[in-house]
Design an enzyme around this catalytic site. Structure first.
Site, PDB file in Angstrom:
ATOM      1  N   GLU A 112     -48.684  97.096  57.298  1.00  0.00           N
ATOM      2  CA  GLU A 112     -49.822  96.351  56.750  1.00  0.00           C
ATOM      3  C   GLU A 112     -50.750  95.897  57.873  1.00  0.00           C
ATOM      4  OE1 GLU A 112     -47.725  94.478  52.736  1.00  0.00           O
ATOM      5  OE2 GLU A 112     -47.856  93.266  54.563  1.00  0.00           O
ATOM      6  N   ASP A 146     -44.155  94.983  57.423  1.00  0.00           N
ATOM      7  CA  ASP A 146     -45.186  94.065  57.897  1.00  0.00           C
ATOM      8  C   ASP A 146     -46.115  94.750  58.903  1.00  0.00           C
ATOM      9  OD1 ASP A 146     -44.029  92.109  56.356  1.00  0.00           O
ATOM     10  OD2 ASP A 146     -43.060  91.060  58.014  1.00  0.00           O
ATOM     11  N   ASP A 166     -52.485  93.675  53.800  1.00  0.00           N
ATOM     12  CA  ASP A 166     -51.923  93.664  52.455  1.00  0.00           C
ATOM     13  C   ASP A 166     -53.035  93.692  51.410  1.00  0.00           C
ATOM     14  OD1 ASP A 166     -49.714  93.141  50.478  1.00  0.00           O
ATOM     15  OD2 ASP A 166     -50.841  91.291  50.206  1.00  0.00           O
ATOM     16  N   GLU A 213     -51.303  91.281  59.187  1.00  0.00           N
ATOM     17  CA  GLU A 213     -50.456  91.629  58.037  1.00  0.00           C
ATOM     18  C   GLU A 213     -51.060  91.075  56.748  1.00  0.00           C
ATOM     19  OE1 GLU A 213     -46.304  90.035  56.111  1.00  0.00           O
ATOM     20  OE2 GLU A 213     -46.660  89.752  58.249  1.00  0.00           O
TER      21      GLU A 213
END
Length: 228
Positions: A121, A118, A49, A45
């Site tokens: 990502e 989450d 991102d 995650e």
């Protein structure tokens, strides 16, 4: 590695067939079911991102060659925020293949915005680790599609709008307080109160403080005159 029919179908919806499917399986593993031999997706995650952020920054610069930083930043925020990631996750039915603990499944974890955001990502990170940045960029641009060119020039979030509403009327900044916290450590639920100097208040509950604050601000804005 032999994969389930559901995982194969998800890869088709995602638009990427993994050479190393174990990366995808890790991206789909929520902390509620992780073990030392089956790590969760939190590190992915973190990476995803950053990959998403770079892709969106490049795409926005290419889409509008005259926009100033002050115009690009809110558009960027609108495209990379957890809510948007969760929308993309729902569009490809990511929730159907999430690996969740029993308690999280019972509580509706496959539909929770924070978990979906989450995981989206994390899946981006898995694509990046599997095939590199260019492939990850192509997947992201396909999934985000028209959102990139259609994102509003004024994509300020609810907290920013509420702050501007208060400042325009000579008030102090909105005050956010944590009213309650519940749920297990790996999936806490926060209740946030927001109050203005004039006494107006609202409350919201979500799976992260940031999300709860945004929803509380949005709820309070609904009670007020919207800023110009």
């Amino acid at each position: 590695m032999k994969l389930s029919r559901e995982i194969n179908a998800f890869m088709q919806r995602l638009g990427h067939e993994f050479d190393r499917p174990e990366l995808l399986l890790r991206a789909l593993t929520h902390p509620s079911i992780a073990t030392p031999a089956r790590p969760d997706n939190q590190r992915f995650e973190f990476l995803g991102d950053r990959v998403l952020g770079l892709v969106m920054a490049e795409a926005l610069l290419a889409a509008d060659k005259t926009a100033r930083e002050g115009q690009l930043a809110p558009r960027f925020n609108a495209l990379v925020r957890k809510e948007t990631c969760a929308e993309i996750a729902r569009a490809i039915d990511l929730g159907a293949v999430l690996r969740l603990g029993r308690s999280e499944m019972i509580s509706g974890g496959r539909r929770k915005q924070a978990i979906l955001g989450d995981a989206m990502e994390a899946v981006i990170a898995a694509v990046y680790l599997d095939s590199g940045f260019n492939v990850a960029r192509d997947v992201i641009l396909t999934l985000w599609g028209d959102r990139i060119t259609q994102v509003e020039a004024d994509s300020r979030d609810a907290k920013t709008l509420l702050q501007e509403w208060a400042q325009a009327r000579g008030m102090a900044l909105p005050d956010y307080t944590e009213a309650a916290r519940s749920g297990p450590d790996h999936a806490p639920v926060f209740t946030i109160d927001v109050r203005l100097e004039n006494g107006a208040t609202a409350q919201a509950t979500a799976g992260s403080k940031r999300q709860a604050e945004q929803q509380a601000a949005s709820a309070l804005l609904a009670l007020l005159d919207r800023p110009e």
